[in-house]
Motif scaffolding. Sequence first.
Motif, mmCIF file in Angstrom:
data_model
loop_
_atom_site.group_PDB
_atom_site.id
_atom_site.type_symbol
_atom_site.label_atom_id
_atom_site.label_comp_id
_atom_site.label_asym_id
_atom_site.label_seq_id
_atom_site.Cartn_x
_atom_site.Cartn_y
_atom_site.Cartn_z
ATOM 1 N N GLN A 604 17.123 -8.503 11.466
ATOM 2 C CA GLN A 604 17.486 -7.967 12.766
ATOM 3 C C GLN A 604 16.253 -7.491 13.541
ATOM 4 O OE1 GLN A 604 20.718 -9.193 12.340
ATOM 5 N NE2 GLN A 604 21.239 -7.483 13.655
ATOM 6 N N LYS A 605 15.286 -6.946 12.835
ATOM 7 C CA LYS A 605 14.055 -6.461 13.468
ATOM 8 C C LYS A 605 12.930 -6.551 12.451
ATOM 9 C CE LYS A 605 13.883 -3.022 16.437
ATOM 10 N NZ LYS A 605 13.928 -1.679 17.048
ATOM 11 N N ILE A 606 11.740 -6.947 12.927
ATOM 12 C CA ILE A 606 10.556 -7.019 12.074
ATOM 13 C C ILE A 606 9.462 -6.192 12.734
ATOM 14 C CG2 ILE A 606 9.944 -9.221 13.172
ATOM 15 C CD1 ILE A 606 8.382 -9.927 10.632
ATOM 16 N N LEU A 607 8.815 -5.338 11.951
ATOM 17 C CA LEU A 607 7.788 -4.442 12.470
ATOM 18 C C LEU A 607 6.509 -4.608 11.655
ATOM 19 C CD1 LEU A 607 9.933 -1.193 12.835
ATOM 20 C CD2 LEU A 607 9.257 -2.745 14.661
ATOM 21 N N PRO A 608 5.400 -4.960 12.302
ATOM 22 C CA PRO A 608 4.121 -4.970 11.571
ATOM 23 C C PRO A 608 3.812 -3.564 11.061
ATOM 24 C CG PRO A 608 3.936 -6.098 13.687
ATOM 25 C CD PRO A 608 5.262 -5.408 13.684
ATOM 26 N N LEU A 609 3.078 -3.466 9.960
ATOM 27 C CA LEU A 609 2.779 -2.163 9.380
ATOM 28 C C LEU A 609 1.846 -1.369 10.273
ATOM 29 C CD1 LEU A 609 2.284 -2.794 5.554
ATOM 30 C CD2 LEU A 609 4.374 -2.355 6.836
ATOM 31 N N ASP A 610 2.202 -0.120 10.494
ATOM 32 C CA ASP A 610 1.334 0.842 11.176
ATOM 33 C C ASP A 610 0.743 1.715 10.075
ATOM 34 O OD1 ASP A 610 0.238 3.052 12.425
ATOM 35 O OD2 ASP A 610 1.747 3.133 13.997
ATOM 36 N N TYR A 611 -0.515 1.473 9.729
ATOM 37 C CA TYR A 611 -1.084 2.117 8.552
ATOM 38 C C TYR A 611 -1.238 3.625 8.720
ATOM 39 C CZ TYR A 611 -1.817 -2.553 6.774
ATOM 40 O OH TYR A 611 -1.611 -3.828 6.323
ATOM 41 N N ALA A 612 -1.441 4.085 9.953
ATOM 42 C CA ALA A 612 -1.499 5.532 10.185
ATOM 43 C C ALA A 612 -0.128 6.148 9.903
ATOM 44 C CB ALA A 612 -1.937 5.814 11.615
ATOM 45 N N GLU A 613 0.926 5.471 10.363
ATOM 46 C CA GLU A 613 2.277 5.974 10.106
ATOM 47 C C GLU A 613 2.612 5.923 8.617
ATOM 48 O OE1 GLU A 613 6.939 4.929 11.191
ATOM 49 O OE2 GLU A 613 5.309 3.662 11.917
ATOM 50 N N HIS A 617 3.642 9.055 6.237
ATOM 51 C CA HIS A 617 4.855 9.042 5.418
ATOM 52 C C HIS A 617 4.534 9.405 3.970
ATOM 53 C CE1 HIS A 617 8.663 7.925 3.738
ATOM 54 N NE2 HIS A 617 8.137 6.940 3.042
ATOM 55 N N LEU A 618 3.436 8.876 3.446
ATOM 56 C CA LEU A 618 3.050 9.205 2.066
ATOM 57 C C LEU A 618 2.693 10.687 1.945
ATOM 58 C CD1 LEU A 618 0.897 6.069 1.165
ATOM 59 C CD2 LEU A 618 3.234 6.583 0.415
ATOM 60 N N MET A 619 2.036 11.232 2.957
ATOM 61 C CA MET A 619 1.708 12.662 2.941
ATOM 62 C C MET A 619 2.964 13.516 2.962
ATOM 63 S SD MET A 619 -1.529 12.617 5.576
ATOM 64 C CE MET A 619 -1.632 14.417 5.627
ATOM 65 N N GLU A 620 3.967 13.092 3.750
ATOM 66 C CA GLU A 620 5.235 13.823 3.791
ATOM 67 C C GLU A 620 5.938 13.774 2.443
ATOM 68 O OE1 GLU A 620 7.370 12.059 6.961
ATOM 69 O OE2 GLU A 620 6.144 12.977 8.546
ATOM 70 N N LEU A 621 5.863 12.628 1.783
ATOM 71 C CA LEU A 621 6.471 12.526 0.452
ATOM 72 C C LEU A 621 5.806 13.479 -0.534
ATOM 73 C CD1 LEU A 621 7.000 8.661 0.010
ATOM 74 C CD2 LEU A 621 8.741 10.394 0.444
ATOM 75 N N LEU A 622 4.488 13.566 -0.453
ATOM 76 C CA LEU A 622 3.776 14.460 -1.362
ATOM 77 C C LEU A 622 4.074 15.922 -1.070
ATOM 78 C CD1 LEU A 622 0.304 12.662 -1.483
ATOM 79 C CD2 LEU A 622 2.036 12.739 -3.289
ATOM 80 N N ALA A 623 4.416 16.222 0.178
ATOM 81 C CA ALA A 623 4.728 17.606 0.561
ATOM 82 C C ALA A 623 6.204 17.942 0.367
ATOM 83 C CB ALA A 623 4.345 17.846 2.024
ATOM 84 N N ALA A 624 7.027 16.942 0.033
ATOM 85 C CA ALA A 624 8.460 17.175 -0.137
ATOM 86 C C ALA A 624 8.712 18.044 -1.365
ATOM 87 C CB ALA A 624 9.194 15.843 -0.264
ATOM 88 N N PRO A 625 9.852 18.756 -1.393
ATOM 89 C CA PRO A 625 10.144 19.647 -2.532
ATOM 90 C C PRO A 625 10.124 18.943 -3.886
ATOM 91 C CG PRO A 625 11.604 20.122 -0.689
ATOM 92 C CD PRO A 625 10.843 18.900 -0.306
ATOM 93 N N TRP A 626 10.618 17.689 -3.942
ATOM 94 C CA TRP A 626 10.687 17.013 -5.244
ATOM 95 C C TRP A 626 9.297 16.719 -5.819
ATOM 96 C CZ3 TRP A 626 8.343 12.315 -5.901
ATOM 97 C CH2 TRP A 626 8.058 11.589 -4.759
ATOM 98 N N ALA A 627 8.267 16.691 -4.930
ATOM 99 C CA ALA A 627 6.916 16.374 -5.399
ATOM 100 C C ALA A 627 6.133 17.611 -5.825
ATOM 101 C CB ALA A 627 6.147 15.633 -4.293
ATOM 102 N N GLN A 628 6.694 18.785 -5.579
ATOM 103 C CA GLN A 628 5.959 20.015 -5.902
ATOM 104 C C GLN A 628 5.954 20.267 -7.406
ATOM 105 O OE1 GLN A 628 4.289 21.516 -3.413
ATOM 106 N NE2 GLN A 628 5.058 19.770 -2.252
#
Length: 628
Positions: A604-613, A617-628
């Motif tokens: 339905q939609k294809i998006l090239p990777l935005d490496y900054a985004e 996202h990886l930083m948010e995952l590391l800051a999430a409660p489950w990663a603490q």
Amino acid sequence: MTSHQLTAGICSRLNEPEHSDELLSSTPIVQILSVKRVGSTNGPNPIDRYRIIVSDGEHFLQSMLATQLNHFVDDGKINKNTICRLDKFTCNMVQEKRLLIVLAVTVLEQSTTKIGSPVGLQNPPGDAVASPATAQQTPAANALSTTSTAPAVSSSTTTTPAAVRGQGARSGRGPNIFPIEGLSPYQNNWTIRARVTNKSEIKTWSNQRGEGKLFNVTFMDESGEIRGTAFNMVADALYDKLEEGKVYFISKAKVNLAKKQFNNVANEYELGLEKNTEVEECRDSSNFPVVRYNFIDLAKLQDMAKDALCDVIAIVKEIGDATEFTSKFGKTSLKRELTVVDRSGFSVRLTLWAKNAEKFTHTDQPVVALKGVKVGDFGGRNLTMTSSSSLEVNPDIPESHALRGWFDAGGNSENFQSHTNAFSGGGAVAFNRAEMMSLEEVKVKELGGSDKTDYFSTKATVMHLKPENIAYPACPTQGCSKKVFDQHDGWRCEKCDRSFEKPEYRYASTTVTAGCASADPVSSRYMISMAVSDYSGQAWFQGFNDLGEVLFKRPANELVAIRDRDEAKFTKLVEDVTGQQFNFSCRAKQDTYNETTRTRYGVQKILPLDYAEEARHLMELLAAPWAQ
């Protein structure tokens, strides 16, 4: 050194059991010691919450930012050691812990160091004692991670806590007026002061277990919204007492976890209205806040996920008749469809139900402001009112006046574009990073394995692309673009029942007929079949023109011309696609061909990777409660 002096002793004063009117109307200056995201609410429109620690240089106090202040954190204006002025706040008990809820704030300075050596406070007299060292690990702190959320509301039309508590105290309820955002199952004695923004009709049911009735009501205050439900005798007692638009004191209702399958209000909790629930109209509601809309243009509906909720403001261009329909449960009701437009150049079908369909009899092409309408994708993007949605005709707000002026000044004569479904006639779906699946998960969950269509988002790498029939010859008739077939007397289109001397490979700006250009603007026609893979497995994806143009970075006619002119260059272009990674939004649906049933995955939609985004996202995952 900071140029602002922290308000000495404010944390210990806020930690006391009782607060004076003077204290709650003050604007203390504090320092933010830490900011932590505590997770999102579930549902179609998840909203993050932020827990903060505020300090006066001597002590620190646990706090929460109201969700309408999230942008301060998201934009980097509030972070560790920021100095702020608290313009509006309230202080409540959450599971026997003192909690400061910040409703309005002004950022004064970004400091690089912590001021003083603040320590945690003991609980006030009568409260449970907790060690400051474990202030962020107590059950109360954990309860904060599921504190309710709500759309932002106007902070410019609020009333002072003193005025609120005045009538509450005189009515025998005591001084504690809770903000809706502070409610949770851990409180018992609370009173909210809230406006009724929506009230449903009384709904009845009858089944093997008996008969019953209920109605839903949405309450709103300066901090958020919450839904309440009353059943049977309570519904009869409260239905006429609660009127849309009026403000009430509500107490002695039960706070429950929200049943998201029935509740579209963005709050983790909901209220169960019971026979001992107290409802008293607020006598002074002139300055109480009204709903603050978060309008989006109709053009942006294509980027929203199916079933998401949104606020829109638009002109009603066409009004359909109210028609009766019978639900699958045999109940007869009314339905009315409107066509609404806005300055983005799009028109969208809006469906009203029941009382909204019956009451909407305006014939002067009014402005409508819609809050919490649901996005659908049947036949293209559309909007549907739900029991929690609200509709206001010709609201007295700047957006309404601007839209009216545009329409009357010539906007009514513009040509409006409809949202059509992208690719193979299915509903388009926005890429949803929060709900990404691996290819193995898609297969294990058997998406598309039944009669209904399922949607999913994934990240995958192109492993192989079939070069055969990568574009197809199309009918040159304007608006057709069906595939034509080579016959002895020319190329024939079955839809138009016509034959043509030569096929045309169609694209966005010109039409190529056997290598010769003409000026007939039509749609391009890629037809892509490719194998993709991720860490878990492989799948075949199919797509059409938009997919091909992203992969090859050129319209279909150019690629066909290269293929016919230079086979080696064409092969190199196909090979260059291999190994590229993309984010995909897909639909899964079964189809049957030659008596064989299989599940097909359409892009339905294809998006090239935005490496900054991707990095954020990886930083948010590391800051999430489950990663603490």
